[in-house]
Design an enzyme around this catalytic site. Structure first.
Site, short mmCIF file in Angstrom:
data_model
loop_
_atom_site.label_atom_id
_atom_site.label_comp_id
_atom_site.label_asym_id
_atom_site.label_seq_id
_atom_site.Cartn_x
_atom_site.Cartn_y
_atom_site.Cartn_z
N ASP A 63 -11.97 30.55 -36.06
CA ASP A 63 -11.59 30.88 -34.69
C ASP A 63 -10.32 31.72 -34.66
O ASP A 63 -9.62 31.85 -35.66
CB ASP A 63 -11.42 29.60 -33.83
CG ASP A 63 -10.74 28.47 -34.59
OD1 ASP A 63 -10.03 28.75 -35.57
OD2 ASP A 63 -10.93 27.31 -34.19
N ASN A 122 -10.31 15.49 -29.66
CA ASN A 122 -11.43 15.26 -28.73
C ASN A 122 -12.79 15.46 -29.42
O ASN A 122 -13.82 15.51 -28.77
CB ASN A 122 -11.32 16.17 -27.50
CG ASN A 122 -11.34 17.65 -27.86
OD1 ASN A 122 -11.57 18.02 -29.01
ND2 ASN A 122 -11.10 18.50 -26.87
N HIS A 124 -13.63 18.12 -31.25
CA HIS A 124 -14.07 19.51 -31.42
C HIS A 124 -14.06 19.92 -32.89
O HIS A 124 -13.29 19.37 -33.69
CB HIS A 124 -13.26 20.48 -30.53
CG HIS A 124 -11.87 20.77 -30.96
ND1 HIS A 124 -10.89 21.17 -30.08
CD2 HIS A 124 -11.26 20.74 -32.18
CE1 HIS A 124 -9.77 21.39 -30.75
NE2 HIS A 124 -9.96 21.12 -32.01
N GLU A 129 -15.55 22.86 -27.89
CA GLU A 129 -15.02 21.71 -27.17
C GLU A 129 -16.17 20.80 -26.72
O GLU A 129 -17.33 21.21 -26.73
CB GLU A 129 -14.24 22.21 -25.94
CG GLU A 129 -13.06 23.12 -26.28
CD GLU A 129 -11.82 22.37 -26.78
OE1 GLU A 129 -11.95 21.27 -27.35
OE2 GLU A 129 -10.72 22.92 -26.62
P1 PGA Z 1 -5.12 19.96 -36.95
O1 PGA Z 1 -6.20 20.54 -35.97
O2 PGA Z 1 -5.58 20.26 -38.32
O3 PGA Z 1 -3.85 20.68 -36.61
O4 PGA Z 1 -5.04 18.47 -36.69
C1 PGA Z 1 -7.55 20.29 -36.22
C2 PGA Z 1 -8.39 20.85 -35.10
O5 PGA Z 1 -7.96 20.83 -33.94
O6 PGA Z 1 -9.51 21.31 -35.39
#
Ligand code: PGA
Length: 221
Positions: A63, A122, A124, A129
């Site tokens: 992304d 959450n 994702h 999302e």
């Molecule tokens: P993080 O994010 O590695 O900073 O915990 C993971 C994500 O949101 O996919």
């Protein structure tokens, strides 16, 4: 069935997954999908320390923010600083969603050898999302309030956090030959359990991974 393998430390998470990446790099033309965020940092550090040959590797990032004004928070910058600049990676083999000439590019990141993922609070994966279709392709999305809040720790103020991103969809992610999901920290345990052992539902995007035939899930607290 509990499909989650618990590792003893964040460093072990990095070195364990680095072994799998190193093995994939022995293929003649390895294709990888790579994540950003805090979770893969120990992995990238370990990979850099191993001084592997990356010259033949093709990477697709999951992304990238849209309309981001804080350039050192772009995911391209993150990847350059934490991995690409520190290896012999060929710049022509580095891809980010949204920057191909063809758009939408449905071939972007499809049928790769190894896809590495983190998981959001959450549920994702990438910026798919809750509520994202399991058939979703690579596309532009609005970020949820929860994700904007989570990501604000990297920005000067919450108003600087971009509200949109381009994300690889769940469908191309699922076309990967092998998928590894990594999670670091107690705050990820409940959502990881829900994703891997609960109902397979679009409300928890990572739960789609239960339907893939070659997934490994690693957790450390
Ligand atoms: P993080 O994010 O590695 O900073 O915990 C993971 C994500 O949101 O996919």
């Amino acid at each position: 069935m509990n499909k989650i393998k618990e590792l003893s430390s964040y460093l072990e998470l990095g070195s364990h997954v680095a072994d799998i990446v190193e093995h994939t790099l022995t293929l003649p033309e390895p294709k990888l999908i790579l994540p950003t965020g805090s979770t893969p940092l120990s992995l990238y550090k370990e990979l850099v320390s191993r001084e592997l040959d990356w010259s033949h590797v093709v990477t697709y990032n999951l992304d990238e923010y849209v309309d981001n004004t804080i350039q050192d928070q772009s995911y391209r910058y993150f990847m350059m600083e934490n991995l690409f600049k520190l290896t012999n990676m060929n710049d022509d083999n580095i891809y980010f969603p949204g920057d191909t000439a063809v758009w939408p590019d449905l071939s972007y990141g499809t049928e790769v050898d190894l896809c590495l993922l983190g998981i959001g609070g959450n549920g994702h994966i990438a910026f798919n999302e809750p509520g994202s279709s399991f058939e979703s392709e690579t596309r532009m999305v609005d970020l949820t309030e929860e994700t904007i809040q989570d990501n604000s720790r990297f920005f000067p103020t919450i108003d600087d956090v971009p509200t949109q991103a381009v994300t690889m969809g769940l469908k191309p992610i699922m076309s990967s030959r092998k998928i590894i999901l990594m999670a670091n920290g107690k705050h990820k345990k409940d959502i990881l359990d829900k994703a891997m052992n609960g109902e397979v539902t679009e409300d928890v995007p990572a739960s789609i991974l239960q339907t893939h035939n070659n997934v490994e899930v690693f957790y450390c607290d």
